[in-house]
Enzyme design. Sequence first.
Site, short mmCIF file in Angstrom:
data_model
loop_
_atom_site.label_atom_id
_atom_site.label_comp_id
_atom_site.label_asym_id
_atom_site.label_seq_id
_atom_site.Cartn_x
_atom_site.Cartn_y
_atom_site.Cartn_z
N ASP A 170 0.83 -1.21 0.00
CA ASP A 170 0.00 0.00 0.00
C ASP A 170 0.86 1.26 0.00
OD1 ASP A 170 -1.86 2.08 0.57
OD2 ASP A 170 -3.16 0.67 1.63
N HIS A 201 -2.82 -0.16 -2.60
CA HIS A 201 -4.00 0.51 -2.06
C HIS A 201 -5.20 0.35 -3.00
CE1 HIS A 201 -5.91 3.39 0.62
NE2 HIS A 201 -6.40 4.01 -0.44
#
Length: 232
Positions: A170, A201
């Site tokens: 992420d 993400h």
Amino acid sequence: MAGDYVTIKTADGDFAAYVARPTNARAPAVVVIQEIFGVNAVMREITDGLAAQGYLAICPDLFWRIEPGIDITDQSEAEWARAFELYKAFDVEKGVADIAATIAHIRKDPGCTGKVGAVGFCLGGLLAFLTGTRTDADAAVSYYGVGIENVVAEAGGLKTPVMLHIAEEDGFVPKPAQDAIKAAVAGNPLVEVYTYPGRDHAFARTGGANFDQADADKAGRRSLDFFKKTLG
């Protein structure tokens, strides 16, 4: 399954929420907590999908204090710029208060069994975690929540089951932040953590650059099993 809009009244003012109803007369409710793009097609689709799974689903407009009715996508630079403007202007404390108002509203709905969970994504992932620690929700699921590491100490006082989905690559939640979150909740029987190797993400955002169908489906199954266990 098309939804409708309701108005939620608070001492600070009124705001809209998108509601999708299941076919069953009474069901547990789930509050869907938006990303930084407002109550857009992706959020409405998630809300409709939960209704199709038998939940009374509601997605409140949490940007109403800045600008009501935000509905943008992640498909242009201009929209991304606007989304980050909204993110920076957003008041997290008031957002949690608005989620609490949404929970109270939907809990009183004749179609609700009285049990209410929450699921949030990105900014909503942070808010879902805080919904678990600060409201009377019965369960909360957080997808790639940004900034949880800054408030994760609140997990020590949890009375509500929480599930965290963490994307291992992420870009908005770096590895040290992920490690801090996992360390803070380790051994807490109310917290379930799932990590997704290789995922960035928003891997569950349909149409997004980082969307991964297999892991989105895996996280979705885990979330539904969690709600079945915690909400009935």
